[in-house]
Each structure stands twice: as C-alpha cells, then as structure tokens.
Write an enzyme that holds these catalytic residues in place. Structure first.
Site, PDB file in Angstrom:
ATOM      1  N   HIS A  10      -5.359   7.017  -0.581  1.00 49.88           N
ATOM      2  CA  HIS A  10      -4.225   6.576  -1.398  1.00 49.88           C
ATOM      3  C   HIS A  10      -3.140   5.904  -0.554  1.00 49.88           C
ATOM      4  O   HIS A  10      -2.314   5.134  -1.083  1.00 49.88           O
ATOM      5  CB  HIS A  10      -3.642   7.780  -2.138  1.00 49.88           C
ATOM      6  N   ASP A  44     -16.506  -7.401 -13.648  1.00 48.78           N
ATOM      7  CA  ASP A  44     -17.861  -7.859 -13.958  1.00 48.78           C
ATOM      8  C   ASP A  44     -18.521  -8.343 -12.679  1.00 48.78           C
ATOM      9  O   ASP A  44     -18.159  -9.382 -12.130  1.00 48.78           O
ATOM     10  CB  ASP A  44     -17.787  -8.974 -15.008  1.00 48.78           C
TER      11      ASP A  44
END
Length: 429
Positions: free
Chosen positions: A158, A374
């Site tokens: 993070h 995608d």
C-alpha cells in the site's frame, strides 16, 4: 507444482521473475509521509469469464512492457538515514505465477466478500518473505479455470499505491496486453507531497483521536471468528435512507455516501453493544487529487487522506440520523489543499499510531475503474479485495445510473455481524 485441497483445488507453478522490457531508473524512490503510514499489502482479485490458450504468455509479456512505466513496483523497501521507508529501485522484476484450477470460475462466488481460503489460492504470497523488507512490492498470479475463465490475483504494498493508482496500473497493463497505447502515463515525483520545513500544522484531527475500549469490544475479536459479509441496497432503499438522514436536522440535502455511511456507523456501534459514554470514531478515506492544484494527472502514489468524526455511542444512536450525517458532511468539506499539506506535516512529524478499537473506516470503491481492465477477453465480471482489515468497510456500486444500487462489505466477529444485520433491518424497516 503445489496443490491446494478443498472444494476448489489450485495447482500453482513456481514463480518466475518478470523483468521490464526496457531500461528503468536506478537509485532510490521517495515515499511521502502518507505513503509511509500504510506499510502493508493490499490484495485484489479480478475474475474474467473467458481467456485464450496464450493467456499466461500474453499477461507476462504485457507485464514486462508496463513495468517500464511502473518501475517502482519492482523495488524493495529499505530504511533511509532518517529512519523513513524508501524504495530501492531494482530491475529484478516481479514474481509471476501461473496456476490451474479444477473448477469453473463461478465457483469462487462474489470476490467482493473476502474468503481467506479463496484468497490464499488465488493470490500469491512469497513463502520466503518474513517482513516488509524482504517481501516483493508486487506479486501476480494468473489462474486458469476449467471453463476458460481466469482470475488475476494481485498483492501490492500500500506504500506504493492507493486504489486509483493501483487501478491505473492494472488498466495500463490491460492496454499493453491489447497492444494499445497507455492512456495514462504515471507521474512519479512524490516530493510534491513532501513534509514542509518547518511543519505547518493546523489540526486538530479527529481521525487520530485515541479511543479507549470501555465497552470490552476487544473481547469479541478474541473469542470469535472474524467473518465478512455484504449488504445490498437498491435504489428505493437508498432514497429511503437519504430521507431518514434529513429528518430533524438542519440539512436540506445529502449525498448517498454520507447517508449510507451514517447508517452503517450507527448500526455497527449498536451491534457492539457500546455503552452510552463509549467514544466511537468514523474515519473516511477521501481522495484529494481534484483538490490539490499542484498534483498532475496520473499521479502514482497515495492521493488519499482521512477525516474523522468522533462522538459518544449514546449521541450517535439516540440522536436523529441527521446528527451523524451532518458530522460526516462537515468533515469531508474540510479537505482542502491546505488541510492535506497540514496533514502531511502532522503525519511526518508525529507518525500517529492508529488503533481500530471503536473505529470504523469507510472506503468508497465506487469510482474505481475496474470495469476497464480488458486484457483482450472482455472486462472483469467480478472484482474485490482479497482481505479486509477488521475496522474497514468498503462500498461498491451495483447497477447503473438509472437503477442505482450499492453494496457494503465489512468484517466483524460473528455475533457482532449478526447484531449488525438485525440493527440494519430495524433501522431500514
């Protein structure tokens, strides 16, 4: 090949290091005080309904290309002479694992609701890592399912990314896989968020107020299993909650986020059977990119800060819901560029240790563009966090603009979760 037992069996290949397909900088990479405050791994899972025979090859080659732009993810965490985290840049690559599952991809269910067993099977953990300094900053696992679908499991430190930066990385990787140009070039100069000398602090900050456990809430975590559950709100329910939020208050309107946050905060406090004098704290994650004039588009790093709301459990649950909504709305409104700079100075100087007792942290994932990832076989049909901190609540969008729905996911001890469900049913009746 390693095999995992259970309903879903996954065979993992040995990890290979994917190196960048081009030159990358050497040296050290600065981390802001906001980055340094969150040194833990975030795990996410993307699920896709179809793939191709060349899945692993496509994903690996595209990763090599995108790492040229996102080179800090190949580094390792070290400490500088001031005792601060900093990334040593390397071009050694990131561990990449290919795996095969013995079932169809729909068996994994809704990955927005974390399941430790599923996460263990679909997100790679380096077995040689014992601490933050020898752990990879990024790991990747691609798992092919019997139906032709696949999952992408990612573990990332993070300190390197927040949700928006992480999503930009994944979407850029997807563009590379489709042989498309990157639509967002990452901006890497984090010194724009450097602590000022001397610090200029304009607090106080309610999100760092220490909460004493006078209601013995910690005992629930010690005695019971932590479980995750999702709660779903359709458009009619959301409108009803917003109307509830305006009763008896001074507010003429409020956002869906503020109303739903207030509802969950109140219900969770009731679920823990907090005593009336028990302090309860709400921390809200706020993206400040649009409020920070000097932060360029494509900034790669943590562009979020927190604001806090604190009151007693008695005030929260006995006063009208508008009381909580107004506190939330006012807290969010405080986030300006000067607030962010002051908060950076404060965190850099005092390094506050945040505790989870009596605290709810709300993070909205409603604006994350995970539907654009995608890789050549269509957008993901399922996306979620692989694990949840015990104080964290995550909001997701469902439906579309015409039929707005939201899902709320959080983790609680089992009996508290049951109490939460009852409290929500009562409050929304």
């Amino acid at each position: 090949m390693a095999a995992d037992g259970g309903i879903m069996s996954v065979r993992k290949s040995a990890a290979v290091m994917v190196r960048p397909d081009g030159e990358t900088p050497n040296g050290f990479y600065y981390l802001s005080s906001l980055d340094q405050a969150i040194p833990f791994t975030i795990k996410t899972i993307y699920a896709f309904n179809r793939s191709g025979d060349d899945l692993g090859d496509v994903m690996r080659k595209a990763l090599a290309k995108v790492l040229v732009h996102y080179y800090p993810l190949m580094g390792r965490m070290v400490v500088n002479s001031q005792g601060e985290f900093i990334v040593e840049l390397t071009n050694k690559g990131v561990p990449f694992v290919e795996a095969v599952a013995n079932c169809n991809v729909n068996v994994i269910g809704d990955v927005r609701v974390p399941n430790p067993d599923t996460t263990r099977k679909l997100v790679y953990d380096d077995p040689a890592s014992t601490n933050i300094f020898d752990a990879p900053l990024l790991t990747v696992q691609v798992t092919k399912f019997r139906c032709g679908g696949f999952t992408l499991g990612i573990g990332v430190n993070h300190c390197l990314t927040d949700g928006i930066s992480g999503m930009n990385f994944v979407n850029s990787w997807a563009e590379m896989a489709r042989a498309a140009p990157i639509s967002s070039i990452p901006f890497h100069d984090r010194t724009l968020l450097k602590t000022r000398v001397p610090p200029q602090i304009s607090g106080p900050y309610d999100d760092v107020v220490d909460v004493i456990d006078s209601s013995n809430m910690e005992s629930y975590y010690q005695k019971e299993e932590l479980i995750s559950r999702s709660f779903h709100f359709n458009s009619k329910m959301l409108e009803k909650i917003k109307k509830m939020a305006l009763v008896e208050g001074n507010l003429k309107n409020c956002s869906t986020f503020a109303a739903l946050s207030a509802l969950i905060w109140r219900a969770r406090s009731k679920a823990f059977n907090m005593k009336p004098h028990q302090l309860t704290k709400l921390r809200i994650m706020v993206d400040f990119r649009q409020k920070f004039k000097g932060l360029p588009e494509g900034f790669f790093g943590n562009g979020v800060t927190t604001v806090g709301c604190v009151c007693t459990s008695g005030e929260l649950t006995e006063k009208p819901m508008s009381f909580a909504v107004e506190k939330i709305k006012n807290a969010i409104a405080t986030v300006t560029e000067e607030y962010v700079r002051s908060k950076i100075d404060f965190v850099g100087l005092y390094k506050p240790q945040l505790t989870s007792v009596g605290t709810l942290v709300i993070s909205s994932w409603t604006r994350l563009a995970y539907g654009c990832s995608d890789f050549g076989w269509g957008d993901p049909t399922n996306f979620g966090c692989g694990d949840l901190a015990r104080e964290l609540c995550v909001m997701f969008n469902e439906g579309d603009d015409k039929n707005k729905r939201m899902a709320v996911v959080l983790a609680l001890p089992e009996s508290v979760m049951d109490n939460l469900e009852k409290a929500l049913d009562e409050m929304c009746a």
